[in-house]
Write a protein that holds these residues in place. Structure first.
Motif, PDB file in Angstrom:
ATOM      1  N   UNK A 520     -13.533  50.603   7.162  1.00  0.00           N
ATOM      2  CA  UNK A 520     -12.614  51.729   7.295  1.00  0.00           C
ATOM      3  C   UNK A 520     -11.865  51.875   5.974  1.00  0.00           C
ATOM      4  N   UNK A 521     -11.613  53.097   5.575  1.00  0.00           N
ATOM      5  CA  UNK A 521     -10.955  53.361   4.289  1.00  0.00           C
ATOM      6  C   UNK A 521      -9.829  54.371   4.487  1.00  0.00           C
ATOM      7  N   UNK A 522      -8.641  54.010   4.022  1.00  0.00           N
ATOM      8  CA  UNK A 522      -7.495  54.925   4.072  1.00  0.00           C
ATOM      9  C   UNK A 522      -7.578  55.861   2.868  1.00  0.00           C
ATOM     10  N   UNK A 523      -7.749  57.137   3.123  1.00  0.00           N
ATOM     11  CA  UNK A 523      -7.919  58.107   2.039  1.00  0.00           C
ATOM     12  C   UNK A 523      -6.636  58.269   1.240  1.00  0.00           C
ATOM     13  N   UNK A 524      -5.500  58.047   1.868  1.00  0.00           N
ATOM     14  CA  UNK A 524      -4.206  58.217   1.188  1.00  0.00           C
ATOM     15  C   UNK A 524      -3.390  56.935   1.301  1.00  0.00           C
ATOM     16  N   UNK A 546     -11.845  57.307   6.378  1.00  0.00           N
ATOM     17  CA  UNK A 546     -13.310  57.380   6.386  1.00  0.00           C
ATOM     18  C   UNK A 546     -13.844  56.112   7.044  1.00  0.00           C
ATOM     19  N   UNK A 547     -14.881  56.269   7.852  1.00  0.00           N
ATOM     20  CA  UNK A 547     -15.503  55.135   8.537  1.00  0.00           C
ATOM     21  C   UNK A 547     -16.907  54.911   7.998  1.00  0.00           C
ATOM     22  N   UNK A 548     -17.329  53.643   7.996  1.00  0.00           N
ATOM     23  CA  UNK A 548     -18.712  53.323   7.666  1.00  0.00           C
ATOM     24  C   UNK A 548     -19.400  52.821   8.925  1.00  0.00           C
ATOM     25  N   UNK A 549     -20.506  53.451   9.265  1.00  0.00           N
ATOM     26  CA  UNK A 549     -21.200  53.109  10.501  1.00  0.00           C
ATOM     27  C   UNK A 549     -21.991  51.821  10.346  1.00  0.00           C
ATOM     28  N   UNK A 550     -21.825  50.951  11.326  1.00  0.00           N
ATOM     29  CA  UNK A 550     -22.548  49.670  11.304  1.00  0.00           C
ATOM     30  C   UNK A 550     -24.030  49.901  11.552  1.00  0.00           C
ATOM     31  N   UNK A 551     -24.831  49.005  11.019  1.00  0.00           N
ATOM     32  CA  UNK A 551     -26.270  49.090  11.255  1.00  0.00           C
ATOM     33  C   UNK A 551     -26.570  48.802  12.720  1.00  0.00           C
ATOM     34  N   UNK A 552     -27.570  49.499  13.218  1.00  0.00           N
ATOM     35  CA  UNK A 552     -27.967  49.305  14.614  1.00  0.00           C
ATOM     36  C   UNK A 552     -28.585  47.924  14.773  1.00  0.00           C
ATOM     37  N   UNK A 553     -28.085  47.173  15.762  1.00  0.00           N
ATOM     38  CA  UNK A 553     -28.596  45.830  16.012  1.00  0.00           C
ATOM     39  C   UNK A 553     -29.232  45.776  17.398  1.00  0.00           C
ATOM     40  N   UNK A 554     -30.126  44.890  17.535  1.00  0.00           N
ATOM     41  CA  UNK A 554     -30.735  44.660  18.842  1.00  0.00           C
ATOM     42  C   UNK A 554     -31.737  45.728  19.205  1.00  0.00           C
TER      43      UNK A 554
END
Length: 554
Positions: A520-524, A546-554
């Motif tokens: 997760x990233x705080x833009x400000x 901004x969020x970064x989506x985790x890789x699909x597991x399983x």
């Protein structure tokens, strides 16, 4: 006694003494009426002086000490009111109480946590002392109530309900609502998943795995409104879906979402204007009230119609509801449509805003503390699995996720969703501390006097929480037991009835978010944190992340 009557109520005295006809003739004389007005003013002043002396003598007899006065530049406290309004406009209202306490502490060369101040012509008391708060909310509960002002401020929108009434009316509301917040009712998380899914759909993803910058706070307020309306009425207003269809721009001014949010803003303004609340009642406010009432009334009428149809059916073929609906359950206790609307709105107001505010603070803090984000996400994955393959998520498992609960406790400590509250004395009474030179003597509270208390200040007191009180640190909760120094949901008989409802929903949403996103990233991130205070407190500026989506597991 007749002389005193002449001072305090000269027109009544003259009317009784010389008769109506003679009084009318006397009033015709140009000099008499101004003289009577002056006499009436003098009488009121005399009565005020006597009342002040009488209460001072009473306070002295029972050993109460004098309370520091936060002085104003004028005797009517208009400058104090303006100071409050300025702090609200600057989005720094919770910190105003801290500044006032710091000023008085320097002036009196001791820590001052309880003081008097005059605002809008009325002297109020302020405290951030846990002993005084405990007395008002618990040990001297019957000596204090919400007071007429809160009822008058909120009545146009929410009427008479659990958050606006005292005494027997409050007890009836509490009894009416308590069964609707059992563990079984609030622990049903199946319906929550649909609203979380819609919220995630409102976060557009880019090709690099990161989302575009989004105001997650706006998404949370729609999510909790959708969830609350489904819990209350059995049918969600689906504001999230409507917002995605609009793609951009604010909600139209004829929608429930717009009307509800504007009503909350107007109620906050009325509270800040104190005894002058009545000046805040314009055409837009009335229009928004009509929108909100019409929205809830349609559900009330539908529920009452359904009850009537069920009562008309033979006993053996009555249908058992497939899912719990708050309003339908409430009709088992009352059939009054206005009462049903009022109680529903009281719960909607608290249930929607407290949860959305808490979630907004959690994401802002996670974005600014990446190491806490990583640790919390690790614990969540270990206990609840991945987003695609979740497991074992219910009331008990969410409560047993220790670091998640410590994290929420710390968010609520530093950023309580209700940073300022108040009570009104129902009779002449006392509070345990705050008087005398050292501030340890009891203080006298006259009947009708308002006592404001700050959860925000209480939760940041360094003499209670340590020198690092303003540092965000969930680990401070390891092994810590608290009493009246920590009251994010109030305490005593009026402890928030929806406390577990808000915590359960917040926990579930956080788990699903952190399962889905691994960064997760705080833009400000450099922007100062400010406070939007209506009936609850949330970040004043958009929580743009901004969020970064985790890789699909399983």
């Amino acid at each position: 006694m007749s002389v005193l009557n002449a001072y305090l109520n000269p027109l009544t005295y003259l009317n009784t003494s010389i008769g109506t006809t003679k009084l009318d003739n006397l009033l015709m004389q140009s000099w008499l009426f101004p003289a009577l007005v002056a006499l009436a003013i003098a009488g009121r002043l005399l009565l005020s002086i006597y009342s002040t002396w009488h209460h001072a003598q009473k306070a002295s007899r029972i050993g109460c000490g004098e309370v520091p006065l936060y002085s104003s530049q004028d005797p009517f406290g208009i400058s104090t009111l303006l100071e409050t309004l300025d702090a609200a406009r600057e989005k720094l209202l919770p910190q105003l109480a801290e500044r006032r306490m710091t000023f008085l502490s320097r002036k009196h060369d001791r820590y001052v946590s309880t003081f008097r101040m005059c605002q809008a012509g009325r002297e109020n008391m302020f405290t951030a002392d846990p002993k005084n708060i405990q007395a008002m909310l618990a040990t001297q509960f019957k000596d204090f109530g919400l007071g007429d002002m809160r009822r008058n401020v909120a009545n146009p929108v929410v009427g008479h309900g659990i958050f606006t009434t005292d005494g027997e009316s409050w007890s009836r509301s509490r009894s009416l609502l308590r069964p609707q917040f059992t563990r079984d009712q609030i622990g049903n998380l199946d319906r929550e998943e649909r609203h979380v899914h819609n919220a995630l759909c409102a976060i557009p993803m880019l090709s690099d795995g990161w989302s575009s910058a989004v105001n997650i706070q706006a998404i949370f307020f729609r999510l909790t409104l959708d969830s609350a309306t489904e819990f209350l009425f059995g049918k969600s207003c689906d504001s999230q879906v409507a917002a995605m269809q609009q793609e951009a721009g604010p909600a139209p001014d004829d929608t429930f979402l717009y009307g509800f949010d504007r009503c909350m803003w107007y109620l906050a303004e009325r509270i800040r204007f104190d005894r002058l609340y009545w000046v805040i009642y314009n055409q837009e406010f009335r229009k928004c009230i009509d929108i909100v009432h019409a929205f809830v009334d349609q559900y009330v009428h539908s529920a009452l119609k359904q009850v009537q149809q069920q009562e008309e059916q033979p006993q053996g073929i009555k249908k058992v509801p497939s899912q719990y609906i708050f309003l339908n359950a409430l009709t088992g206790t009352t059939k009054d449509p206005v009462r049903l609307r009022d109680e529903s709105l009281n719960v909607l107001l608290a249930g929607r805003d407290t949860t959305a505010s808490l979630l907004s603070w959690t994401i802002l803090l996670l974005a600014r503390h990446p190491h806490i984000f990583s640790r919390l996400r690790s614990d969540i994955l270990e206990q609840f699995g991945t987003y695609e393959l979740p497991r074992n998520m219910d009331f008990a498992s969410l409560k047993s996720c220790q670091y998640l609960q410590h994290f929420l406790n710390e968010v609520l400590r530093l950023y309580p969703v209700v940073p300022l509250n108040r009570r009104c004395a129902t009779k002449d009474t006392t509070l345990p501390r705050g008087g005398g030179k050292d501030g340890t003597s009891p203080i006298y509270i006259r009947k009708g006097r308002t006592v404001m208390y700050s959860t925000y200040v209480l939760h940041r007191r360094k003499d209670i929480w340590g020198e690092d009180a303003e540092i965000f640190n969930p680990d401070r909760w390891v092994g810590r037991k608290v009493t009246w120094e920590y009251i994010p949901f109030n305490g005593g008989p009026r402890t928030c009835i929806g406390q577990q409802f808000a915590l359960m929903r917040s926990s579930y949403v956080l788990v699903r978010l952190l399962q889905r996103y691994d960064k997760i990233e705080d833009v400000q991130s450099e922007r100062e944190i400010r406070y939007s205070v209506s009936l609850t407190s949330c970040p004043a500026d958009p929580v743009t992340v901004r969020f970064h989506q985790a890789e699909v597991e399983g």
